[in-house]
Scaffold this motif. Sequence first.
Motif, PDB file in Angstrom:
ATOM      1  N   ASP A  23       0.789  -1.227   0.000  1.00 23.26           N
ATOM      2  CA  ASP A  23       0.000   0.000   0.000  1.00 23.26           C
ATOM      3  C   ASP A  23       0.821   1.277   0.000  1.00 23.26           C
ATOM      4  OD1 ASP A  23       0.983  -0.096   2.563  1.00 23.26           O
ATOM      5  OD2 ASP A  23      -0.965  -0.350   3.544  1.00 23.26           O
ATOM      6  N   THR A  24       2.126   1.207  -0.164  1.00 20.41           N
ATOM      7  CA  THR A  24       2.950   2.406  -0.238  1.00 20.41           C
ATOM      8  C   THR A  24       2.600   3.182  -1.508  1.00 20.41           C
ATOM      9  OG1 THR A  24       4.740   1.263   0.896  1.00 20.41           O
ATOM     10  CG2 THR A  24       5.311   3.288  -0.258  1.00 20.41           C
ATOM     11  N   ARG A  46       1.871  -7.755   0.531  1.00 22.45           N
ATOM     12  CA  ARG A  46       2.272  -7.429   1.891  1.00 22.45           C
ATOM     13  C   ARG A  46       1.065  -6.995   2.712  1.00 22.45           C
ATOM     14  NH1 ARG A  46       7.069  -3.418   2.038  1.00 22.45           N
ATOM     15  NH2 ARG A  46       5.448  -1.869   1.634  1.00 22.45           N
ATOM     16  N   ASP A  47       0.853  -7.652   3.856  1.00 26.94           N
ATOM     17  CA  ASP A  47      -0.251  -7.310   4.744  1.00 26.94           C
ATOM     18  C   ASP A  47       0.077  -6.059   5.545  1.00 26.94           C
ATOM     19  OD1 ASP A  47      -1.408  -9.661   3.830  1.00 26.94           O
ATOM     20  OD2 ASP A  47      -0.602 -10.847   5.496  1.00 26.94           O
ATOM     21  N   ASN A  48      -0.905  -5.583   6.289  1.00 26.27           N
ATOM     22  CA  ASN A  48      -0.713  -4.363   7.080  1.00 26.27           C
ATOM     23  C   ASN A  48       0.385  -4.499   8.126  1.00 26.27           C
ATOM     24  OD1 ASN A  48      -2.759  -3.027   5.705  1.00 26.27           O
ATOM     25  ND2 ASN A  48      -4.343  -3.669   7.155  1.00 26.27           N
ATOM     26  N   ASP A  49       0.614  -5.726   8.606  1.00 31.22           N
ATOM     27  CA  ASP A  49       1.659  -5.926   9.619  1.00 31.22           C
ATOM     28  C   ASP A  49       3.034  -6.174   9.019  1.00 31.22           C
ATOM     29  OD1 ASP A  49       1.370  -8.450   8.594  1.00 31.22           O
ATOM     30  OD2 ASP A  49       0.892  -9.426  10.498  1.00 31.22           O
TER      31      ASP A  49
END
Length: 671
Positions: free
Chosen positions: A266-267, A339-342
């Motif tokens: 999400d970058t 890639r997940d939020n963590d």
Amino acid sequence: MHDLEVILRKTGTMRSAFRRLALLALIGLCGVTAHAASLDPAVLPKIQAATFEVVAAKPVNDPLTYEKPLPLELLPYQERNDKYYSIGTAFALGNNRYVTAAHVLQVGIDSLWGEPALRDAGGHVYAIGKIEKYSLQQDFVVFTLAEQPAAAAALEVNTKPALNEVVYAVGNALGTGVVIRDGLYTSDTPEDQDGRWKWMRFSAAASPGNSGGPLLDKDGKLIGIVLMKSANENLNYALPIGMILNAPDHLAVIDQRVPYQFDVFDTVLSNTLKTQFALPLSFADFSAAFQQRFNAYVDVQLKALLAKEPDKLFPRGAGSNQLLHSMPSMDDFPALITRDNDGTWSLAKKAGGNTTLPNNGYVTPGVVGRNLLFHIRKPDNVTSAQLYGDPSRMMDMLAKVGFLTRTIGPEKVRITSLGKPSQDTLYTDAWQRRWQVRVWPLPAENALVMTFALPVPDGYVVLMRIAGASQQHDYLINLQALTDFFFVTYDGTLAQWQEFLKNPALLPVAFKDIKIDIDYGHRFSYASKRVHLAFTPELQKIEPTSMLTLGFSYFTDHGNVVWDVGDVWLAASAHDQYWVNLSRTTAPSDDLDDSFKSDWNKIVNRQRPFDGVARSENDVMKITSVVGTPADAKQPSTLYTVYHYAEGAHSQAAMKSKLDLLMKGVRVDEH
């Protein structure tokens, strides 16, 4: 991928590629309640003569095939019979200078339609001569015409209009003639990026097609150019005409913030596309100059985004360890590694139901983010060579799903074939997998279908996007980058595997270290630099319909992450629950949770279920053991677990004899 194509950012719209791009999305204006226009009738002929429709020629040839004849009678008469798409409005400034919105003319960049042109009220069409001034951020373009209209008349200009006065929005919407509607000049508001100028806000109604049209004061004098609608209220925006008149001559200026994003995390980068080039240029040369700079910008943005946190980008960093130490997914539907939020990298996929093809074939569609994913199980009467060598055959199978349609009035007509692609090349990703890259035009939509297809034993796995024609480079480099984050299992019958292996030019480089020998009714063997597996029908049937799945995965090998086989699975058939399995496992890294460490401890110490003792689960007998480093060795790093499953009830002795046969045929060369 940037969230909105640069030419559409001001409009606040980005429409589906399955609908007519020019008529709705690229204009981005919707109507509000209008008042009756009350301009002096004496100025109306002059306004009409100075106002033009911006049009683009409809494609003459359509390579697509439809499920039935297109019901064109459902379209309005004007739209049905017009040879042009209406994409906006333009107006005369005098001295062979004309103005429209930049985003209107951008429709012509790398377009599948004809170049934009102007059409007057009498239906005469005038080609653009030279682009003279251009500003992307202020959204205007000044240009000449190759042939001057005899009746063209310049509008008088007022560069200092008064607030709260009556104004008139003028547009030649969708070929229906000049429409004039009144409202108030309500306020000025700074532009969003840096507040470098102020937009005029007004309440006069503006319909699709008004973009690029003139905004007039109460006396019919030109005060601005209509550009867009407010996202949150019924007010429209115009650029003051003084800014166009005072803009530098013979210069194209691009100074626009263009957010850029990549689908696996999400970058977002929010940098500015800032460049300029000299004018005047023909429209073709202008388009090439613009596209060259835009493509260079997205190249830099994608590279910068992938380099932003290199120590956290898969397969590097602690967030990758869970996937690097997990058993391969044996599902034949592909996935993207996201890639997940963590910060953990994991497999993402959402598969739909199967669409049946003849002769045991099917297509499974799915989606991840803005990407369409497919698995094609080819029909039994289609050879691998026929499928891989004929892109039209592949796309015709995908079209069976029914996601490709063309909207005609209220009806959606299914597209059954896209014909031949306009581009057919090979691309090799970072893991040395060879993708067949195809691009198909959708001329009526001014759009492209782009596929990256990876041959697998039973057919294809496909990564697809649909984009506006001008976005081809941007989308292709994104799809190329996405292939490095693609997870795929190689699955098929033994007969399909034999066909598949006859296409060495399309095989991933990893297959150079793999040898598969099949002798029906006698012997099967799999050999790689890591492990050997061989057995005879005494253990399990070996027939053309027997299934072989190679679970390719990503794992660390002597300090480097590789893409290689981590699981070998063979079933007697697709329907019976008799199979053998050989799986690679590695010691978990310290940061992984206790479940990884517990499973590894059981494997190392040959504890249940890895103890060679048969067990029954859901009417299937299972027996499992471990090969590789001896059980008494200190700190093994890699082990292989072996499985034998048999449907129904079987004794411990029978299961153990099968396990012994399996283990006798296994040799581990990896240490």
